[in-house]
Scaffold this motif. Structure first.
Motif, PDB file in Angstrom:
ATOM      1  N   TYR A  50       0.869  -1.176   0.000  1.00  0.00           N
ATOM      2  CA  TYR A  50       0.000   0.000   0.000  1.00  0.00           C
ATOM      3  C   TYR A  50       0.901   1.220   0.000  1.00  0.00           C
ATOM      4  CZ  TYR A  50      -3.287   3.584   1.545  1.00  0.00           C
ATOM      5  OH  TYR A  50      -4.044   4.724   1.629  1.00  0.00           O
ATOM      6  N   LYS A  51       0.684   2.097  -0.977  1.00  0.00           N
ATOM      7  CA  LYS A  51       1.509   3.289  -1.109  1.00  0.00           C
ATOM      8  C   LYS A  51       0.621   4.493  -1.387  1.00  0.00           C
ATOM      9  CE  LYS A  51       3.875   1.139  -4.478  1.00  0.00           C
ATOM     10  NZ  LYS A  51       4.819   0.973  -5.575  1.00  0.00           N
ATOM     11  N   ASP A  57       5.516  12.045  -8.339  1.00  0.00           N
ATOM     12  CA  ASP A  57       6.371  10.926  -7.931  1.00  0.00           C
ATOM     13  C   ASP A  57       6.004   9.647  -8.682  1.00  0.00           C
ATOM     14  OD1 ASP A  57       7.873  12.443  -6.168  1.00  0.00           O
ATOM     15  OD2 ASP A  57       6.657  11.915  -4.425  1.00  0.00           O
ATOM     16  N   PHE A  58       4.717   9.398  -8.855  1.00  0.00           N
ATOM     17  CA  PHE A  58       4.260   8.217  -9.587  1.00  0.00           C
ATOM     18  C   PHE A  58       4.755   8.260 -11.035  1.00  0.00           C
ATOM     19  CE2 PHE A  58       1.082   5.956 -12.163  1.00  0.00           C
ATOM     20  CZ  PHE A  58       1.087   4.719 -11.541  1.00  0.00           C
ATOM     21  N   ASP A  59       4.600   9.422 -11.674  1.00  0.00           N
ATOM     22  CA  ASP A  59       5.018   9.562 -13.064  1.00  0.00           C
ATOM     23  C   ASP A  59       6.527   9.386 -13.233  1.00  0.00           C
ATOM     24  OD1 ASP A  59       2.384   9.952 -13.794  1.00  0.00           O
ATOM     25  OD2 ASP A  59       2.575  12.133 -14.030  1.00  0.00           O
ATOM     26  N   LEU A  60       7.287   9.731 -12.195  1.00  0.00           N
ATOM     27  CA  LEU A  60       8.741   9.565 -12.232  1.00  0.00           C
ATOM     28  C   LEU A  60       9.177   8.154 -11.835  1.00  0.00           C
ATOM     29  CD1 LEU A  60       9.846  13.002 -10.730  1.00  0.00           C
ATOM     30  CD2 LEU A  60      10.163  12.209 -13.095  1.00  0.00           C
ATOM     31  N   GLY A  61       8.210   7.302 -11.467  1.00  0.00           N
ATOM     32  CA  GLY A  61       8.534   5.918 -11.116  1.00  0.00           C
ATOM     33  C   GLY A  61       9.072   5.736  -9.716  1.00  0.00           C
ATOM     34  N   ARG A  62       8.890   6.726  -8.868  1.00  0.00           N
ATOM     35  CA  ARG A  62       9.353   6.595  -7.486  1.00  0.00           C
ATOM     36  C   ARG A  62       8.496   5.574  -6.758  1.00  0.00           C
ATOM     37  NH1 ARG A  62      10.194  12.894  -7.274  1.00  0.00           N
ATOM     38  NH2 ARG A  62      12.318  12.942  -8.078  1.00  0.00           N
ATOM     39  N   LYS A  63       9.108   4.830  -5.858  1.00  0.00           N
ATOM     40  CA  LYS A  63       8.430   3.722  -5.180  1.00  0.00           C
ATOM     41  C   LYS A  63       7.875   4.101  -3.814  1.00  0.00           C
ATOM     42  CE  LYS A  63       9.565   0.894  -8.468  1.00  0.00           C
ATOM     43  NZ  LYS A  63       8.646   0.740  -9.529  1.00  0.00           N
ATOM     44  N   VAL A  64       8.428   5.138  -3.171  1.00  0.00           N
ATOM     45  CA  VAL A  64       8.041   5.490  -1.806  1.00  0.00           C
ATOM     46  C   VAL A  64       7.546   6.931  -1.791  1.00  0.00           C
ATOM     47  CG1 VAL A  64       8.837   5.728   0.579  1.00  0.00           C
ATOM     48  CG2 VAL A  64       9.727   3.884  -0.851  1.00  0.00           C
ATOM     49  N   GLY A  65       6.451   7.142  -1.067  1.00  0.00           N
ATOM     50  CA  GLY A  65       5.884   8.478  -0.971  1.00  0.00           C
ATOM     51  C   GLY A  65       5.503   8.799   0.464  1.00  0.00           C
ATOM     52  N   VAL A  66       4.292   9.295   0.629  1.00  0.00           N
ATOM     53  CA  VAL A  66       3.791   9.711   1.934  1.00  0.00           C
ATOM     54  C   VAL A  66       3.577   8.502   2.853  1.00  0.00           C
ATOM     55  CG1 VAL A  66       1.888  10.900   3.101  1.00  0.00           C
ATOM     56  CG2 VAL A  66       2.723  11.724   0.896  1.00  0.00           C
ATOM     57  N   ALA A 132      -7.717  14.291  -3.990  1.00  0.00           N
ATOM     58  CA  ALA A 132      -8.335  13.778  -5.216  1.00  0.00           C
ATOM     59  C   ALA A 132      -7.236  13.112  -6.018  1.00  0.00           C
ATOM     60  CB  ALA A 132      -8.983  14.908  -6.014  1.00  0.00           C
ATOM     61  N   GLY A 133      -7.614  12.072  -6.726  1.00  0.00           N
ATOM     62  CA  GLY A 133      -6.628  11.370  -7.527  1.00  0.00           C
ATOM     63  C   GLY A 133      -7.195  10.070  -8.049  1.00  0.00           C
ATOM     64  N   ARG A 134      -6.327   9.044  -8.076  1.00  0.00           N
ATOM     65  CA  ARG A 134      -6.768   7.743  -8.568  1.00  0.00           C
ATOM     66  C   ARG A 134      -6.082   6.639  -7.787  1.00  0.00           C
ATOM     67  NH1 ARG A 134      -2.839   9.242 -12.533  1.00  0.00           N
ATOM     68  NH2 ARG A 134      -1.419   7.554 -13.074  1.00  0.00           N
ATOM     69  N   TYR A 135      -6.789   5.526  -7.706  1.00  0.00           N
ATOM     70  CA  TYR A 135      -6.224   4.301  -7.170  1.00  0.00           C
ATOM     71  C   TYR A 135      -5.708   3.483  -8.348  1.00  0.00           C
ATOM     72  CZ  TYR A 135      -8.928   5.329  -2.940  1.00  0.00           C
ATOM     73  OH  TYR A 135      -9.456   5.911  -1.830  1.00  0.00           O
ATOM     74  N   VAL A 153      -2.100   4.749  -4.154  1.00  0.00           N
ATOM     75  CA  VAL A 153      -2.937   5.936  -4.175  1.00  0.00           C
ATOM     76  C   VAL A 153      -2.106   7.030  -4.841  1.00  0.00           C
ATOM     77  CG1 VAL A 153      -4.262   7.582  -2.798  1.00  0.00           C
ATOM     78  CG2 VAL A 153      -3.987   5.214  -1.994  1.00  0.00           C
ATOM     79  N   VAL A 154      -2.578   7.520  -5.975  1.00  0.00           N
ATOM     80  CA  VAL A 154      -1.866   8.554  -6.717  1.00  0.00           C
ATOM     81  C   VAL A 154      -2.649   9.849  -6.547  1.00  0.00           C
ATOM     82  CG1 VAL A 154      -0.957   9.267  -8.960  1.00  0.00           C
ATOM     83  CG2 VAL A 154      -1.064   6.817  -8.367  1.00  0.00           C
ATOM     84  N   THR A 155      -2.100  10.750  -5.742  1.00  0.00           N
ATOM     85  CA  THR A 155      -2.790  12.007  -5.470  1.00  0.00           C
ATOM     86  C   THR A 155      -2.493  13.009  -6.573  1.00  0.00           C
ATOM     87  OG1 THR A 155      -0.984  12.943  -4.152  1.00  0.00           O
ATOM     88  CG2 THR A 155      -2.620  11.604  -2.981  1.00  0.00           C
ATOM     89  N   ASP A 156      -3.489  13.784  -6.951  1.00  0.00           N
ATOM     90  CA  ASP A 156      -3.278  14.798  -7.981  1.00  0.00           C
ATOM     91  C   ASP A 156      -2.411  15.946  -7.476  1.00  0.00           C
ATOM     92  OD1 ASP A 156      -4.719  13.421  -9.890  1.00  0.00           O
ATOM     93  OD2 ASP A 156      -6.583  14.499  -9.495  1.00  0.00           O
ATOM     94  N   SER A 157      -2.517  16.265  -6.210  1.00  0.00           N
ATOM     95  CA  SER A 157      -1.761  17.370  -5.633  1.00  0.00           C
ATOM     96  C   SER A 157      -0.401  16.895  -5.131  1.00  0.00           C
ATOM     97  CB  SER A 157      -2.541  17.984  -4.462  1.00  0.00           C
ATOM     98  OG  SER A 157      -1.781  19.014  -3.860  1.00  0.00           O
ATOM     99  N   VAL A 158       0.566  17.770  -5.178  1.00  0.00           N
ATOM    100  CA  VAL A 158       1.886  17.452  -4.619  1.00  0.00           C
ATOM    101  C   VAL A 158       2.003  17.942  -3.177  1.00  0.00           C
ATOM    102  CG1 VAL A 158       3.034  17.475  -6.855  1.00  0.00           C
ATOM    103  CG2 VAL A 158       2.939  19.581  -5.513  1.00  0.00           C
ATOM    104  N   ARG A 159       0.953  18.582  -2.676  1.00  0.00           N
ATOM    105  CA  ARG A 159       0.959  19.141  -1.328  1.00  0.00           C
ATOM    106  C   ARG A 159      -0.108  18.489  -0.467  1.00  0.00           C
ATOM    107  NH1 ARG A 159      -0.291  24.684   0.124  1.00  0.00           N
ATOM    108  NH2 ARG A 159      -2.062  24.308  -1.189  1.00  0.00           N
TER     109      ARG A 159
END
Length: 168
Positions: A50-51, A57-66, A132-135, A153-159
């Motif tokens: 679960y991420k 970050d998703f578009d850049l292929g990063r694996k770890v986020g919030v 807001a975003g997409r699963y 979970v890919v959030t539309d906002s970077v903040r």
């Protein structure tokens, strides 16, 4: 009316598969929205991930986020932490889910994307769109029950205006 739906030109799902995936998505959202957090990890396989990532970050292929959890046990631990350790202003989420698009079936896994909006209501009644975003999900179905193999979970906002205390 046909029991077969088409998500894209090559993929057709029977109604039972579509219903199992839909039940899983609703169960996950309702577990969070109705403060039944202990039920939320039950939507995942034992070795699930679960991420929560920003779109950038998703578009850049990063694996770890919030958030990053790599097993159901970590999700259970996170829920226990929310209940007994974390300190945050009381609030609740309410999910609004879009229609899921199943984009692929490979290696016994269904790939799906679902748009979402999460409204956060604070204890004093103040409401705001929190996220807001997409699963982006990988889902396994065994004996008619769908479970997440992975949920990103890919959030539309970077903040984020506050720490993400509850799962999205």
């Amino acid at each position: 009316m046909s029991n077969v739906i088409s998500s894209n030109a090559d993929l057709q799902l029977d109604q039972n598969t579509k219903d199992a995936i839909s039940r899983l998505l609703v169960c996950a959202a309702h577990s969070i929205d109705n403060n039944l957090l202990e039920n939320w990890p039950q939507c995942f396989m034992d070795n699930a991930t679960y991420k929560v990532l920003t779109r950038a970050d998703f578009d850049l292929g990063r694996k770890v986020g919030v958030w990053f959890c790599d097993s159901k046990a970590m999700l259970v631990d996170r829920v226990n932490s929310i209940r007994s350790v974390n300190v945050f202003e009381p609030h609740v989420y309410r999910h609004i889910l879009g229609t899921s698009e199943v984009t692929q079936y490979k290696d016994k896994k269904y790939s799906a994307q679902t748009n979402y909006v999460v409204i956060r209501t604070m204890y004093d009644g103040d409401m705001a769109i929190f996220s807001a975003g997409r699963y982006v999900d990988e889902i396994m179905i065994e004996n008619g029950t769908a479970l997440f193999q992975s949920r990103t979970v890919v959030t539309d906002s970077v903040r984020y205006d506050t720490m993400v205390a509850l799962p999205l």
